[in-house]
Design an enzyme around this catalytic site. Sequence first.
Site, PDB file in Angstrom:
ATOM      1  N   GLU A   3      34.396  32.925  49.831  1.00 41.58           N
ATOM      2  CA  GLU A   3      33.463  33.800  50.547  1.00 41.58           C
ATOM      3  C   GLU A   3      34.297  34.895  51.194  1.00 41.58           C
ATOM      4  O   GLU A   3      35.520  34.901  51.031  1.00 41.58           O
ATOM      5  CB  GLU A   3      32.635  33.004  51.576  1.00 41.58           C
ATOM      6  N   LYS A  58      32.967  40.230  48.293  1.00 42.94           N
ATOM      7  CA  LYS A  58      33.738  39.207  47.583  1.00 42.94           C
ATOM      8  C   LYS A  58      34.472  39.783  46.381  1.00 42.94           C
ATOM      9  O   LYS A  58      35.011  39.033  45.573  1.00 42.94           O
ATOM     10  CB  LYS A  58      32.800  38.078  47.129  1.00 42.94           C
ATOM     11  N   HIS A  92      45.643  25.538  35.660  1.00 37.17           N
ATOM     12  CA  HIS A  92      44.390  26.282  35.642  1.00 37.17           C
ATOM     13  C   HIS A  92      44.588  27.801  35.744  1.00 37.17           C
ATOM     14  O   HIS A  92      43.694  28.510  36.199  1.00 37.17           O
ATOM     15  CB  HIS A  92      43.435  25.813  36.739  1.00 37.17           C
ATOM     16  N   ARG A 111      37.362  26.482  36.781  1.00 37.31           N
ATOM     17  CA  ARG A 111      36.131  26.509  36.008  1.00 37.31           C
ATOM     18  C   ARG A 111      36.035  27.676  35.043  1.00 37.31           C
ATOM     19  O   ARG A 111      35.066  27.772  34.287  1.00 37.31           O
ATOM     20  CB  ARG A 111      34.938  26.509  36.973  1.00 37.31           C
ATOM     21  N   ARG A 150       9.431  40.426  54.052  1.00 34.24           N
ATOM     22  CA  ARG A 150       9.921  39.497  53.038  1.00 34.24           C
ATOM     23  C   ARG A 150       9.357  38.093  53.264  1.00 34.24           C
ATOM     24  O   ARG A 150       9.521  37.515  54.329  1.00 34.24           O
ATOM     25  CB  ARG A 150      11.459  39.436  53.048  1.00 34.24           C
TER      26      ARG A 150
END
Length: 261
Positions: A3, A58, A92, A111, A150
């Site tokens: 984050e 980010k 990785h 991943r 919203r």
Amino acid sequence: MPELPEVEAASRIARRAVRGETIAEVEVLHPAQRRSLPRRAAQALAGDRVTRVARRAKYQVLHLASGRSLVVHFRMAGDWGVTSPGESLPRHSRVALRFTSGRALVLVDPRALCTVTVVEAGDRPLPELGPEADRPSFSAAHLGRALRDRATAIKPLLLDQSIVAGIGNIYASEALWRARLDPRRPGRDVQPAEVKRVVAAVHRVMREALAHPERYYQDGEDGLRFRVYDREGQPCRRCRGPIQRITQAGRSTYWCPACQR
DNA sequence: ATAGGCCTGGAC
DNA sequence: GTCCAGGCCTAT
């Protein structure tokens, strides 16, 4: 580790490691990474020099002398590794930026979901993003305007990067706990005083995490671990009531039904 | 608004 | 084996 606070820490590492370095070669080490960085684009980077490393929300942007830039997004689990000449790559490693000095900046991404894109000079580098979550420009006035009308719940709205940029799934839960606000509240029902509390809580959570670049995500004693995230069934640190996990917009939200209203 | 896809690894 | 994961995009 991705984050805003973690990406900020990573961008500092990258800045220190590679500013002024010239790219010798870009190695794509996992086939999935070619979706964002095809072989040709990777090859075309050789010879270019990193003039500046910037962060926006980010995203990390490596500005290159040619006017192009390399835009990196860590997604769920990216991080940087830096290797000295001759050193082997960490586990990785998915993309290796090898520099003429022999040093390498390595995208470590178990991943293989990170994106690394080459943006040509003059092209839009980033999607539309709201104010940075840790800055005063993310204000009660701004958030209040965004929430008006919203029907969507406040928690998913905090994850909408076009409203406020840099908050992710963990800090969204953490901030709403601090603000004592029910994450299911529709945006339009959040009262002005509550909007102020949310903004203050987001600022506080961001600043705390920025001040402790590594420790926040680690287990431990330093009192910095999460107040609610990943604490389903455990006692609320404020009122001792059980923390609950719910799903919103396909993501887990952790909250205290007893003291978040 | 929700589900699925992208990937791999860790917890169970 | 199953489920879950710090993000974001697309389709329905």
